[in-house]
Design a protein around this motif. Structure first.
Motif, PDB file in Angstrom:
ATOM      1  N   ASP A  81      10.213  12.154   7.845  1.00 30.32           N
ATOM      2  CA  ASP A  81       9.862  13.061   6.758  1.00 30.32           C
ATOM      3  C   ASP A  81       8.770  14.045   7.171  1.00 30.32           C
ATOM      4  O   ASP A  81       8.770  15.202   6.746  1.00 30.32           O
ATOM      5  CB  ASP A  81       9.385  12.277   5.535  1.00 30.32           C
ATOM      6  CG  ASP A  81      10.495  11.487   4.861  1.00 30.32           C
ATOM      7  OD1 ASP A  81      11.682  11.761   5.136  1.00 30.32           O
ATOM      8  OD2 ASP A  81      10.169  10.590   4.056  1.00 30.32           O
ATOM      9  N   SER A  82       7.814  13.571   7.967  1.00 33.54           N
ATOM     10  CA  SER A  82       6.674  14.398   8.347  1.00 33.54           C
ATOM     11  C   SER A  82       6.886  15.140   9.662  1.00 33.54           C
ATOM     12  O   SER A  82       5.987  15.843  10.127  1.00 33.54           O
ATOM     13  CB  SER A  82       5.414  13.537   8.448  1.00 33.54           C
ATOM     14  OG  SER A  82       5.549  12.584   9.484  1.00 33.54           O
ATOM     15  N   GLY A  83       8.073  14.962  10.272  1.00 29.28           N
ATOM     16  CA  GLY A  83       8.350  15.638  11.526  1.00 29.28           C
ATOM     17  C   GLY A  83       7.623  15.053  12.719  1.00 29.28           C
ATOM     18  O   GLY A  83       7.457  15.723  13.739  1.00 29.28           O
ATOM     19  N   MET A  84       7.190  13.813  12.622  1.00 32.54           N
ATOM     20  CA  MET A  84       6.488  13.178  13.734  1.00 32.54           C
ATOM     21  C   MET A  84       7.461  12.616  14.766  1.00 32.54           C
ATOM     22  O   MET A  84       7.235  12.717  15.973  1.00 32.54           O
ATOM     23  CB  MET A  84       5.583  12.055  13.207  1.00 32.54           C
ATOM     24  CG  MET A  84       4.556  12.505  12.175  1.00 32.54           C
ATOM     25  SD  MET A  84       3.401  13.719  12.820  1.00 32.54           S
ATOM     26  CE  MET A  84       2.540  12.755  14.047  1.00 32.54           C
ATOM     27  N   VAL A  85       8.538  12.013  14.292  1.00 29.17           N
ATOM     28  CA  VAL A  85       9.566  11.424  15.160  1.00 29.17           C
ATOM     29  C   VAL A  85      10.913  11.628  14.490  1.00 29.17           C
ATOM     30  O   VAL A  85      11.046  11.413  13.277  1.00 29.17           O
ATOM     31  CB  VAL A  85       9.321   9.915  15.394  1.00 29.17           C
ATOM     32  CG1 VAL A  85      10.448   9.311  16.217  1.00 29.17           C
ATOM     33  CG2 VAL A  85       7.986   9.673  16.082  1.00 29.17           C
ATOM     34  N   SER A  86      11.914  12.018  15.251  1.00 30.45           N
ATOM     35  CA  SER A  86      13.245  12.215  14.685  1.00 30.45           C
ATOM     36  C   SER A  86      14.108  10.978  14.891  1.00 30.45           C
ATOM     37  O   SER A  86      13.829  10.130  15.758  1.00 30.45           O
ATOM     38  CB  SER A  86      13.934  13.417  15.341  1.00 30.45           C
ATOM     39  OG  SER A  86      14.246  13.137  16.695  1.00 30.45           O
ATOM     40  N   ALA A  87      15.173  10.875  14.102  1.00 32.53           N
ATOM     41  CA  ALA A  87      16.121   9.761  14.258  1.00 32.53           C
ATOM     42  C   ALA A  87      16.766   9.806  15.635  1.00 32.53           C
ATOM     43  O   ALA A  87      17.061   8.761  16.234  1.00 32.53           O
ATOM     44  CB  ALA A  87      17.183   9.836  13.167  1.00 32.53           C
ATOM     45  N   GLU A  88      16.979  11.021  16.160  1.00 31.89           N
ATOM     46  CA  GLU A  88      17.580  11.173  17.494  1.00 31.89           C
ATOM     47  C   GLU A  88      16.653  10.626  18.581  1.00 31.89           C
ATOM     48  O   GLU A  88      17.114   9.999  19.552  1.00 31.89           O
ATOM     49  CB  GLU A  88      17.890  12.648  17.764  1.00 31.89           C
ATOM     50  CG  GLU A  88      19.008  13.229  16.912  1.00 31.89           C
ATOM     51  CD  GLU A  88      18.593  13.508  15.480  1.00 31.89           C
ATOM     52  OE1 GLU A  88      19.481  13.659  14.624  1.00 31.89           O
ATOM     53  OE2 GLU A  88      17.364  13.568  15.207  1.00 31.89           O
ATOM     54  N   GLN A  89      15.358  10.823  18.419  1.00 33.04           N
ATOM     55  CA  GLN A  89      14.402  10.286  19.388  1.00 33.04           C
ATOM     56  C   GLN A  89      14.406   8.760  19.361  1.00 33.04           C
ATOM     57  O   GLN A  89      14.340   8.117  20.409  1.00 33.04           O
ATOM     58  CB  GLN A  89      13.002  10.815  19.088  1.00 33.04           C
ATOM     59  CG  GLN A  89      12.775  12.264  19.469  1.00 33.04           C
ATOM     60  CD  GLN A  89      11.380  12.714  19.111  1.00 33.04           C
ATOM     61  OE1 GLN A  89      10.992  12.689  17.950  1.00 33.04           O
ATOM     62  NE2 GLN A  89      10.605  13.130  20.101  1.00 33.04           N
ATOM     63  N   VAL A  90      14.456   8.186  18.174  1.00 36.05           N
ATOM     64  CA  VAL A  90      14.480   6.729  18.054  1.00 36.05           C
ATOM     65  C   VAL A  90      15.744   6.163  18.694  1.00 36.05           C
ATOM     66  O   VAL A  90      15.695   5.180  19.436  1.00 36.05           O
ATOM     67  CB  VAL A  90      14.393   6.313  16.574  1.00 36.05           C
ATOM     68  CG1 VAL A  90      14.578   4.801  16.429  1.00 36.05           C
ATOM     69  CG2 VAL A  90      13.061   6.734  15.971  1.00 36.05           C
ATOM     70  N   ALA A  91      16.892   6.799  18.429  1.00 31.05           N
ATOM     71  CA  ALA A  91      18.160   6.337  18.999  1.00 31.05           C
ATOM     72  C   ALA A  91      18.137   6.445  20.524  1.00 31.05           C
ATOM     73  O   ALA A  91      18.621   5.545  21.231  1.00 31.05           O
ATOM     74  CB  ALA A  91      19.314   7.148  18.424  1.00 31.05           C
ATOM     75  N   ALA A  92      17.578   7.528  21.048  1.00 30.98           N
ATOM     76  CA  ALA A  92      17.515   7.710  22.505  1.00 30.98           C
ATOM     77  C   ALA A  92      16.607   6.660  23.138  1.00 30.98           C
ATOM     78  O   ALA A  92      16.924   6.105  24.199  1.00 30.98           O
ATOM     79  CB  ALA A  92      17.014   9.109  22.829  1.00 30.98           C
ATOM     80  N   ARG A  93      15.489   6.372  22.494  1.00 34.48           N
ATOM     81  CA  ARG A  93      14.568   5.365  23.014  1.00 34.48           C
ATOM     82  C   ARG A  93      15.227   3.995  23.031  1.00 34.48           C
ATOM     83  O   ARG A  93      15.115   3.243  24.015  1.00 34.48           O
ATOM     84  CB  ARG A  93      13.307   5.338  22.154  1.00 34.48           C
ATOM     85  CG  ARG A  93      12.312   4.245  22.506  1.00 34.48           C
ATOM     86  CD  ARG A  93      11.727   4.438  23.881  1.00 34.48           C
ATOM     87  NE  ARG A  93      10.641   3.499  24.127  1.00 34.48           N
ATOM     88  CZ  ARG A  93      10.112   3.265  25.315  1.00 34.48           C
ATOM     89  NH1 ARG A  93      10.577   3.908  26.386  1.00 34.48           N
ATOM     90  NH2 ARG A  93       9.133   2.402  25.457  1.00 34.48           N
ATOM     91  N   ALA A  94      15.938   3.656  21.965  1.00 32.56           N
ATOM     92  CA  ALA A  94      16.626   2.358  21.905  1.00 32.56           C
ATOM     93  C   ALA A  94      17.689   2.270  22.993  1.00 32.56           C
ATOM     94  O   ALA A  94      17.876   1.209  23.614  1.00 32.56           O
ATOM     95  CB  ALA A  94      17.258   2.179  20.527  1.00 32.56           C
ATOM     96  N   ALA A  95      18.392   3.383  23.245  1.00 30.51           N
ATOM     97  CA  ALA A  95      19.426   3.382  24.283  1.00 30.51           C
ATOM     98  C   ALA A  95      18.816   3.174  25.664  1.00 30.51           C
ATOM     99  O   ALA A  95      19.351   2.422  26.489  1.00 30.51           O
ATOM    100  CB  ALA A  95      20.195   4.700  24.233  1.00 30.51           C
ATOM    101  N   ARG A  96      17.679   3.820  25.935  1.00 31.65           N
ATOM    102  CA  ARG A  96      17.035   3.654  27.245  1.00 31.65           C
ATOM    103  C   ARG A  96      16.531   2.227  27.426  1.00 31.65           C
ATOM    104  O   ARG A  96      16.600   1.665  28.525  1.00 31.65           O
ATOM    105  CB  ARG A  96      15.889   4.660  27.396  1.00 31.65           C
ATOM    106  CG  ARG A  96      16.358   6.094  27.599  1.00 31.65           C
ATOM    107  CD  ARG A  96      15.237   6.982  28.111  1.00 31.65           C
ATOM    108  NE  ARG A  96      14.159   7.098  27.148  1.00 31.65           N
ATOM    109  CZ  ARG A  96      14.122   8.006  26.176  1.00 31.65           C
ATOM    110  NH1 ARG A  96      15.125   8.883  26.046  1.00 31.65           N
ATOM    111  NH2 ARG A  96      13.113   8.061  25.341  1.00 31.65           N
ATOM    112  N   LEU A  97      16.017   1.629  26.343  1.00 36.72           N
ATOM    113  CA  LEU A  97      15.571   0.234  26.433  1.00 36.72           C
ATOM    114  C   LEU A  97      16.733  -0.709  26.718  1.00 36.72           C
ATOM    115  O   LEU A  97      16.538  -1.801  27.257  1.00 36.72           O
ATOM    116  CB  LEU A  97      14.869  -0.172  25.134  1.00 36.72           C
ATOM    117  CG  LEU A  97      13.490   0.456  24.891  1.00 36.72           C
ATOM    118  CD1 LEU A  97      12.980   0.099  23.499  1.00 36.72           C
ATOM    119  CD2 LEU A  97      12.483  -0.004  25.954  1.00 36.72           C
TER     120      LEU A  97
END
Length: 219
Positions: A81-97
């Motif tokens: 909501d605040s533009g700090m982290v996007s859903a795409e960033q979270v998904a990419a981080r989970a994929a790299r992990l």
């Protein structure tokens, strides 16, 4: 909003069991999740009402999966909501992990919300006198807002008696969306179980704190 979070008065979820000996966190990840939620709220510039609304927007299946799991997803909603982290960033981080080679998405532009504060906490002064007095019969409005509200579904369209006038407070329905504090009077309203759930229910009374905008004089 009406959602899975508003379970009051619903059936089929089993008994409520409370254990005084149960630790606050039954697994280490839960304590970390709690801390992350506090940090996310601060980073996003959110208040407690905005956090509640963020958790309310967690999909029902995920909401019911685990308590601290829904908190984490709510924190993610706040950060998005605040533009700090996007859903795409979270998904990419989970994929790299998970061992996948995924590029880092472009970060969003931060847009933290801003809302003037009348002071710490939620207690506020309201210059206008309360619309209702102790002993008044009040009817709960049939409200179904698209956003946040603290009005439980099971008391809507029901009639109760004002038993106490509580200190005025910030109105969650406005503060959750950073539209202003809009402080309002708060009343402890007593309902009979049969008014809420019908003539066949076990007889008892239930007192609920309700904000003035939720109420109208009973006909």
């Amino acid at each position: 909003m009406d959602g899975i979070h508003d379970m009051g008065g619903m059936q089929g979820f089993g008994d409520v069991r409370v254990s005084k000996s149960e630790p606050p966190f039954s697994a280490p990840w839960q304590g970390k999740a709690f801390a992350l939620c506090l940090l996310a709220s601060r980073a996003a510039g959110a208040n407690v009402h905005a956090f509640r609304y963020a958790v309310e927007r967690v999909p029902p299946a995920d909401y019911l999966a685990s308590y601290y799991g829904r908190w984490l997803l709510g924190a993610q909603n706040l950060l998005a909501d605040s533009g700090m982290v996007s859903a795409e960033q979270v998904a990419a981080r989970a994929a790299r992990l998970s061992g996948h080679d995924v590029a880092e998405p472009k970060p969003p532009k931060p847009h933290k919300p801003r809302m003037p504060s009348g002071g710490p906490g939620n207690l506020r002064r309201v210059d206008t006198p309360p619309a209702f007095a102790v002993g008044d019969a009040v009817h709960v409005k049939d409200l179904h807002p698209a956003g946040h509200t603290r009005l439980p579904r099971y008391v809507r369209r029901r009639t109760g008696i004002v038993k106490a006038i509580q200190p005025a407070q910030v109105l969650p329905d406005s503060a959750a969306h950073f539209k202003g504090e809009d402080p309002a009077h708060v009343y402890s309203v007593e309902f009979s179980s049969r008014e809420l759930w019908g003539a066949g229910s076990e007889p008892f009374t239930l007192s609920i704190d309700l904000f003035e905008p939720y109420l109208e004089a009973a006909a």
